[in-house]
Motif scaffolding. Structure first.
Motif, mmCIF file in Angstrom:
data_model
loop_
_atom_site.group_PDB
_atom_site.id
_atom_site.type_symbol
_atom_site.label_atom_id
_atom_site.label_comp_id
_atom_site.label_asym_id
_atom_site.label_seq_id
_atom_site.Cartn_x
_atom_site.Cartn_y
_atom_site.Cartn_z
ATOM 1 N N LEU A 188 69.139 42.760 21.216
ATOM 2 C CA LEU A 188 68.970 44.052 21.881
ATOM 3 C C LEU A 188 67.892 44.906 21.209
ATOM 4 O O LEU A 188 68.171 45.994 20.685
ATOM 5 C CB LEU A 188 70.294 44.821 21.927
ATOM 6 C CG LEU A 188 71.362 44.272 22.875
ATOM 7 C CD1 LEU A 188 72.636 45.103 22.790
ATOM 8 C CD2 LEU A 188 70.848 44.245 24.311
ATOM 9 N N PRO A 189 66.640 44.453 21.219
ATOM 10 C CA PRO A 189 65.570 45.270 20.630
ATOM 11 C C PRO A 189 65.414 46.615 21.334
ATOM 12 O O PRO A 189 65.026 47.610 20.721
ATOM 13 C CB PRO A 189 64.326 44.397 20.801
ATOM 14 C CG PRO A 189 64.669 43.429 21.896
ATOM 15 C CD PRO A 189 66.139 43.199 21.789
ATOM 16 N N ILE A 190 65.697 46.652 22.639
ATOM 17 C CA ILE A 190 65.775 47.895 23.404
ATOM 18 C C ILE A 190 66.964 47.775 24.348
ATOM 19 O O ILE A 190 67.494 46.677 24.552
ATOM 20 C CB ILE A 190 64.485 48.174 24.228
ATOM 21 C CG1 ILE A 190 64.246 47.051 25.243
ATOM 22 C CG2 ILE A 190 63.285 48.360 23.314
ATOM 23 C CD1 ILE A 190 63.097 47.315 26.208
ATOM 24 N N LEU A 191 67.383 48.899 24.939
ATOM 25 C CA LEU A 191 68.432 48.869 25.942
ATOM 26 C C LEU A 191 67.816 49.194 27.300
ATOM 27 O O LEU A 191 67.542 50.365 27.599
ATOM 28 C CB LEU A 191 69.536 49.887 25.622
ATOM 29 C CG LEU A 191 70.300 49.713 24.319
ATOM 30 C CD1 LEU A 191 71.427 50.731 24.248
ATOM 31 C CD2 LEU A 191 70.847 48.303 24.180
ATOM 32 N N PRO A 192 67.560 48.200 28.143
ATOM 33 C CA PRO A 192 67.042 48.473 29.481
ATOM 34 C C PRO A 192 68.061 49.289 30.279
ATOM 35 O O PRO A 192 69.265 49.001 30.233
ATOM 36 C CB PRO A 192 66.847 47.084 30.087
ATOM 37 C CG PRO A 192 66.806 46.145 28.901
ATOM 38 C CD PRO A 192 67.717 46.753 27.892
ATOM 39 N N LEU A 193 67.583 50.281 31.001
ATOM 40 C CA LEU A 193 68.474 51.137 31.784
ATOM 41 C C LEU A 193 68.257 50.990 33.277
ATOM 42 O O LEU A 193 69.205 50.800 34.025
ATOM 43 C CB LEU A 193 68.278 52.604 31.379
ATOM 44 C CG LEU A 193 68.614 52.976 29.947
ATOM 45 C CD1 LEU A 193 68.315 54.448 29.699
ATOM 46 C CD2 LEU A 193 70.076 52.668 29.641
ATOM 47 N N PHE A 245 60.492 42.839 23.773
ATOM 48 C CA PHE A 245 60.675 42.544 22.345
ATOM 49 C C PHE A 245 59.708 43.383 21.519
ATOM 50 O O PHE A 245 60.081 43.958 20.488
ATOM 51 C CB PHE A 245 60.452 41.057 22.073
ATOM 52 C CG PHE A 245 61.672 40.201 22.279
ATOM 53 C CD1 PHE A 245 62.616 40.061 21.271
ATOM 54 C CD2 PHE A 245 61.876 39.527 23.474
ATOM 55 C CE1 PHE A 245 63.744 39.273 21.452
ATOM 56 C CE2 PHE A 245 62.994 38.731 23.672
ATOM 57 C CZ PHE A 245 63.930 38.604 22.657
ATOM 58 N N HIS A 246 58.452 43.470 21.965
ATOM 59 C CA HIS A 246 57.454 44.222 21.206
ATOM 60 C C HIS A 246 57.803 45.706 21.137
ATOM 61 O O HIS A 246 57.639 46.343 20.093
ATOM 62 C CB HIS A 246 56.074 44.053 21.845
ATOM 63 C CG HIS A 246 54.999 44.844 21.164
ATOM 64 N ND1 HIS A 246 54.488 44.503 19.930
ATOM 65 C CD2 HIS A 246 54.347 45.982 21.541
ATOM 66 C CE1 HIS A 246 53.573 45.380 19.577
ATOM 67 N NE2 HIS A 246 53.468 46.289 20.526
ATOM 68 N N ALA A 247 58.307 46.264 22.238
ATOM 69 C CA ALA A 247 58.682 47.684 22.252
ATOM 70 C C ALA A 247 59.754 47.974 21.215
ATOM 71 O O ALA A 247 59.813 49.088 20.657
ATOM 72 C CB ALA A 247 59.164 48.094 23.639
ATOM 73 N N GLY A 248 60.596 46.975 20.944
ATOM 74 C CA GLY A 248 61.639 47.141 19.938
ATOM 75 C C GLY A 248 61.218 46.745 18.540
ATOM 76 O O GLY A 248 62.045 46.718 17.623
ATOM 77 N N GLY A 249 59.911 46.442 18.359
ATOM 78 C CA GLY A 249 59.423 46.051 17.035
ATOM 79 C C GLY A 249 59.943 44.713 16.569
ATOM 80 O O GLY A 249 60.011 44.438 15.366
ATOM 81 N N ASP A 256 75.321 49.955 24.350
ATOM 82 C CA ASP A 256 74.975 49.284 25.606
ATOM 83 C C ASP A 256 76.183 49.231 26.542
ATOM 84 O O ASP A 256 76.080 49.534 27.734
ATOM 85 C CB ASP A 256 74.472 47.869 25.292
ATOM 86 C CG ASP A 256 74.054 47.099 26.525
ATOM 87 O OD1 ASP A 256 73.322 47.668 27.355
ATOM 88 O OD2 ASP A 256 74.462 45.934 26.660
ATOM 89 N N LEU A 257 77.331 48.871 26.015
ATOM 90 C CA LEU A 257 78.531 48.725 26.824
ATOM 91 C C LEU A 257 79.109 50.062 27.271
ATOM 92 O O LEU A 257 79.818 50.134 28.279
ATOM 93 C CB LEU A 257 79.594 47.944 26.042
ATOM 94 C CG LEU A 257 79.292 46.460 25.819
ATOM 95 C CD1 LEU A 257 80.173 45.888 24.728
ATOM 96 C CD2 LEU A 257 79.484 45.686 27.122
ATOM 97 N N SER A 258 78.812 51.125 26.543
ATOM 98 C CA SER A 258 79.375 52.436 26.886
ATOM 99 C C SER A 258 78.549 53.168 27.941
ATOM 100 O O SER A 258 78.982 54.195 28.469
ATOM 101 C CB SER A 258 79.484 53.310 25.628
ATOM 102 O OG SER A 258 78.201 53.604 25.109
ATOM 103 N N LEU A 259 77.367 52.640 28.266
ATOM 104 C CA LEU A 259 76.491 53.281 29.246
ATOM 105 C C LEU A 259 76.901 52.902 30.669
ATOM 106 O O LEU A 259 76.972 51.722 31.010
ATOM 107 C CB LEU A 259 75.044 52.866 29.007
ATOM 108 C CG LEU A 259 74.347 53.529 27.820
ATOM 109 C CD1 LEU A 259 73.104 52.747 27.418
ATOM 110 C CD2 LEU A 259 73.972 54.974 28.181
ATOM 111 N N ALA A 260 77.156 53.906 31.482
ATOM 112 C CA ALA A 260 77.467 53.683 32.897
ATOM 113 C C ALA A 260 76.171 53.740 33.684
ATOM 114 O O ALA A 260 75.704 54.804 34.088
ATOM 115 C CB ALA A 260 78.451 54.730 33.395
ATOM 116 N N ARG A 261 75.569 52.578 33.901
ATOM 117 C CA ARG A 261 74.244 52.542 34.513
ATOM 118 C C ARG A 261 74.249 52.902 36.001
ATOM 119 O O ARG A 261 73.233 53.303 36.544
ATOM 120 C CB ARG A 261 73.615 51.159 34.301
ATOM 121 C CG ARG A 261 73.147 50.936 32.862
ATOM 122 C CD ARG A 261 72.791 49.485 32.639
ATOM 123 N NE ARG A 261 72.097 49.264 31.377
ATOM 124 C CZ ARG A 261 72.696 49.168 30.197
ATOM 125 N NH1 ARG A 261 74.015 49.293 30.117
ATOM 126 N NH2 ARG A 261 71.983 48.952 29.099
#
Length: 489
Positions: free
Chosen positions: A444-449, A414-418, A275-280
């Protein structure tokens, strides 16, 4: 003199005819990717949600402002004093595409099936049953967003609560042919639609596996709608004069985690490192002109989500490497000696070209952590299957909810990340927004971009192009006025 009067009358009649929609014609429009399924209960991607809204009706529907109004329901619900027993009358005389009449039993079966498929929707429901001309929903506690949930595409009513490749719904369009090889879904207008027959006789929905394929077809005048731009090449002009309209930024693009390397991908510190390494901030360049809003939250700004400042849009490699070092204490596969040999697979759908560009940004982020990755493009159904079976590492996914409904955004993320952490709160009828945001950041069930809108280009003789609260183009409202105007050379 009489002849002149008749001519004037004829011209006046033609002029009036051009000011109102006419029935007939065939339109080729676009989907943002292939639908993996035509079952409304399985609808997840923008393409599937768009199809669901055309083929199926829901008890309530959302206006552009997100307020639910009665649709298949005959009116507002009746509640008992505790607001935990809800009676919803069902509109009489509504027919399925096969001519059979909708019954309260069909409604109950459809709602019950979706509750089984998606655990968080109607989480506070104790039971559903048919009761005379309506249905009764029993709740543990009042659900303030009950009608909004019942308006979601996943609660589309099907005959007997069943669906397949040729599902039977009540919507404005019926499925005529699904040709996955040619990447087209053909729908025909349903003459007996209770809310009125659509103007267009035949609606062809197409999807593409190249970034320029859709724009090129639109440029030549063979398609009436494009979501990839008005022309495929710089300096080129489409055959016909065009206009465009932008929908709300209500499509969330995210990174999902699979189970192929469960020890790595399930580690919270590893997820934070990625998450932290992504340059959004760079994601804003992945666009054909539609709005793109980088995010770290699964809730859009319109629903109370936080806007990213310059720091939030940039990567933080020092913090990311500290998180990776923490993960290495627990996960042997992340040990420094093994890191160079690690290859993670990122799955993308082959008919969503933008997703490959997004995945390339994820590859770059992993590379900064010393981790290799490869991108694998799959069909929509193959991608859905691998994600369901947990045989993927990472994948690029989509979520869409009403733009101003924060609870639904949190729950779907949350559901998308199971992750079922939020379900007990949903069943209680309310969630603590602050606690939910903190828990999401920790798990962090998913990483929103990014949130993106959909921009539609169309010739000037195509009218009625609008969007609903989920950011879906309202193709059932389309109509033709005269002939398209040639573009100036």
């Amino acid at each position: 003199m009489k002849r002149v009067a008749l001519l004037l009358l004829a011209f006046a009649s033609l002029a009036r005819a051009e000011t109102r929609p006419r029935y007939g014609g065939s339109i080729e429009a676009t989907l943002l990717g292939a639908p993996a399924s035509l079952d409304p209960a399985d609808a997840r991607t923008h393409a599937e949600l768009t199809v669901a809204g055309l083929v199926f009706d829901t008890l309530y529907r959302l206006g552009p402002d997100g307020v639910p109004v009665a649709h298949l329901a005959a009116g507002d619900p009746t509640l008992d004093e505790k607001r935990t027993t809800v009676f919803i009358p069902i509109r009489k005389g509504v027919r399925f595409h096969d001519g059979s009449e909708v019954t309260p039993g069909d409604v109950v079966a459809s709602l019950q099936r979706e509750r089984t498929v998606t655990r968080w929707l109607l989480a506070g429901t104790l039971g559903l049953k048919a009761d005379g001309d309506g249905i009764v929903i029993s709740l543990r506690t009042p659900l303030p967003d009950l009608l909004v949930q019942l308006a979601l595409p996943q609660f589309g009513i099907t005959k007997g609560g069943r669906a397949g490749e040729r599902p039977v719904g009540t919507g404005p369009y019926a499925v005529d042919n699904l040709d996955r090889a040619r990447k087209k879904l053909t729908l025909r207008a349903f003459d007996e639609h209770f809310a009125g027959r659509p103007y267009i006789d035949q609606l062809v929905l197409a999807w593409y596996d190249t970034p320029s394929g859709e724009a090129r077809r639109f440029e030549t005048g063979k398609a009436h709608v494009s979501a990839r731009g008005a022309s495929a090449f710089a300096g080129a002009k489409p055959t016909f004069r065009t206009t465009d309209i932008d929908g709300p930024p209500s499509l969330l693009v995210y990174v999902g985690f699979g189970g192929a390397h469960r020890d790595i991908l399930g580690d919270k510190a590893f997820r934070r490192a990625l998450d932290l390494s992504l340059a959004r901030g760079g994601l804003a360049a992945i666009t054909s002109g539609e709005r793109v809003i980088p995010t770290r939250s699964p809730v859009p700004i319109e629903a109370g989500g936080l806007a990213l400042d310059a720091k939030g849009r940039a990567s933080d490699l020092d913090a990311a490497r500290l998180q990776l070092a923490d993960a290495q204490k627990r996960v042997s596969a992340l040990a420094s000696a093994k890191l160079a040999a690690l290859r993670l697979e990122i799955l993308v759908e082959d008919t969503r070209p933008d997703d490959r560009e997004v995945a390339e940004r994820v590859v770059l982020a992993l590379d900064k952590l010393g981790i290799g990755a490869v991108i694998t493009a799959l069909s929509a159904s193959a991608l859905r299957d691998r994600v369901a079976k947990g045989t993927s590492d990472l994948y690029i996914g989509q979520l869409a909810q009403p733009i101003t409904a924060p609870t639904l955004w949190w729950a779907s993320a949350f559901h998308a990340g199971g992750d079922d952490w939020l379900v007990p709160q949903l069943a209680s009828g309310a969630i603590d927004a602050g606690l939910t945001a903190r828990e999401f950041s920790a798990r962090l069930p998913i990483l929103p971009l990014m949130f993106r809108s959909v921009r539609i280009w169309h010739p000037t003789n195509l009218r009625g192009v609008t969007f609903d609260a989920l950011g879906r183009p309202c193709y059932a409202e389309l109509s033709l006025f005269g002939s398209p105007i040639k573009a100036k050379p």
